[in-house]
Design an enzyme around this catalytic site. Sequence first.
Site, PDB file in Angstrom:
ATOM      1  N   SER A  45       3.761  -2.133  10.328  1.00 41.11           N
ATOM      2  CA  SER A  45       5.205  -2.176  10.583  1.00 41.11           C
ATOM      3  C   SER A  45       5.859  -3.499  10.181  1.00 41.11           C
ATOM      4  O   SER A  45       6.798  -3.960  10.840  1.00 41.11           O
ATOM      5  CB  SER A  45       5.511  -1.847  12.051  1.00 41.11           C
ATOM      6  OG  SER A  45       5.107  -0.522  12.353  1.00 41.11           O
ATOM      7  N   GLY A 105       2.863   2.223  10.897  1.00 39.80           N
ATOM      8  CA  GLY A 105       3.846   3.294  10.781  1.00 39.80           C
ATOM      9  C   GLY A 105       4.556   3.645  12.077  1.00 39.80           C
ATOM     10  O   GLY A 105       5.199   4.689  12.166  1.00 39.80           O
ATOM     11  N   LYS A 126      -0.027   4.231  -0.230  1.00 38.09           N
ATOM     12  CA  LYS A 126      -0.696   5.398   0.365  1.00 38.09           C
ATOM     13  C   LYS A 126      -0.498   6.600  -0.566  1.00 38.09           C
ATOM     14  O   LYS A 126      -0.444   6.429  -1.780  1.00 38.09           O
ATOM     15  CB  LYS A 126      -0.192   5.636   1.792  1.00 38.09           C
ATOM     16  CG  LYS A 126      -0.277   4.348   2.631  1.00 38.09           C
ATOM     17  CD  LYS A 126      -0.041   4.537   4.099  1.00 38.09           C
ATOM     18  CE  LYS A 126      -0.185   3.198   4.812  1.00 38.09           C
ATOM     19  NZ  LYS A 126      -0.063   3.291   6.257  1.00 38.09           N
ATOM     20  N   ASN A 149       0.864  -1.183   0.000  1.00 40.65           N
ATOM     21  CA  ASN A 149       0.000   0.000   0.000  1.00 40.65           C
ATOM     22  C   ASN A 149       0.901   1.233   0.000  1.00 40.65           C
ATOM     23  O   ASN A 149       1.502   1.561   1.015  1.00 40.65           O
ATOM     24  CB  ASN A 149      -0.891  -0.027   1.252  1.00 40.65           C
ATOM     25  CG  ASN A 149      -1.744   1.212   1.390  1.00 40.65           C
ATOM     26  OD1 ASN A 149      -1.810   2.051   0.480  1.00 40.65           O
ATOM     27  ND2 ASN A 149      -2.403   1.349   2.530  1.00 40.65           N
ATOM     28  N   HIS A 183      -9.498   1.084   5.077  1.00 41.54           N
ATOM     29  CA  HIS A 183      -8.226   1.306   5.788  1.00 41.54           C
ATOM     30  C   HIS A 183      -8.476   2.251   6.962  1.00 41.54           C
ATOM     31  O   HIS A 183      -9.279   3.175   6.861  1.00 41.54           O
ATOM     32  CB  HIS A 183      -7.188   1.899   4.830  1.00 41.54           C
ATOM     33  CG  HIS A 183      -5.798   1.843   5.393  1.00 41.54           C
ATOM     34  ND1 HIS A 183      -5.361   2.747   6.346  1.00 41.54           N
ATOM     35  CD2 HIS A 183      -4.771   0.993   5.171  1.00 41.54           C
ATOM     36  CE1 HIS A 183      -4.118   2.433   6.679  1.00 41.54           C
ATOM     37  NE2 HIS A 183      -3.740   1.383   5.981  1.00 41.54           N
TER      38      HIS A 183
HETATM   39  P1  13P Z   1       3.273   0.397   7.590  1.00 44.00           P
HETATM   40  O1  13P Z   1       3.752  -0.899   6.973  1.00 44.00           O
HETATM   41  O2  13P Z   1       4.007   1.592   7.061  1.00 44.00           O
HETATM   42  O3  13P Z   1       3.210   0.315   9.072  1.00 44.00           O
HETATM   43  O4  13P Z   1       1.761   0.616   7.091  1.00 44.00           O
HETATM   44  C1  13P Z   1       0.850  -0.417   7.228  1.00 44.00           C
HETATM   45  C2  13P Z   1      -0.363  -0.061   6.475  1.00 44.00           C
HETATM   46  O5  13P Z   1      -1.120   0.822   6.872  1.00 44.00           O
HETATM   47  C3  13P Z   1      -0.627  -0.781   5.228  1.00 44.00           C
HETATM   48  O6  13P Z   1      -1.933  -0.575   4.784  1.00 44.00           O
END
Ligand code: 13P
Length: 249
Positions: free
Chosen positions: A209, A169, A11, A9, A93
């Site tokens: 993470s 994150g 984002k 993802n 999400h």
């Molecule tokens: P991270 O892997 O950056 O923690 O993000 C997870 C996430 O929200 C994937 O959709």
Amino acid sequence: MRRNLAAGNWKMNGTAAALSELDKLATYLSPDDAETVICPPAHLLFSACEKMRGTGIAIGAQDCHSAASGAFTGDISAAMIAETGATYVILGHSERRDAHAETDSDVAQKVRAAWGASLTAILCIGESGVDREAGNALDIIQKQLAGSVPEGATGANLVIAYEPIWAIGTGKVPTLAQIVEAHDFIRAHLISRFGQTEGDAIRLLYGGSVKPDNAAEIFTAENVDGALVGGASLKADDFAPIIKALPQA
Ligand code: 13P
């Protein structure tokens, strides 16, 4: 048997220059690796699909509107996503539930819209840190599953991503026991609603993470069929080792 799935993802990250990471990822992967899907921002969907044609890497979107068309400025419908060649869409999400006030029932409508356009929904659920601390994690998961997974879910049209909000994150990862407990609970819910065959066929991803150095341990859990990866999916050099930590089947 469920085929393992690694989903990236991106984002709201990545301009056209980031598509070179897809080319690089394609050179790293072989047919023996787990299924892989990258979900870039919407403006890259079409070119990402063109670039990845024939590589085995699938492309997905990060959200869709529940309506087929209409006066919804700034939104994109499931059919529009499908027209780009994308085959997956992330829905529900926590960043959309929080920042765009999406409810379970909104998410359920989006899942139905995705299915109407033959997209596979990657439906995200997961508790906040406060709920985890209060011992309410499984109650939250149960409520989200009941409210956002519509009738008619199958192994082909639905993937569930368990993403504890406090792990996204942050570099914080639940213990393996916590991941196992949540995934086993989700599996039992799906089997009780959709029957043994479909309930067993729906793939369950862990997200939050996931990094090259913790992926292999997370993937030892029986009901973890892959990962939904944010930050570590942006660079092929980080994402490839996560994909390769997944057994193909
Ligand atoms: P991270 O892997 O950056 O923690 O993000 C997870 C996430 O929200 C994937 O959709």
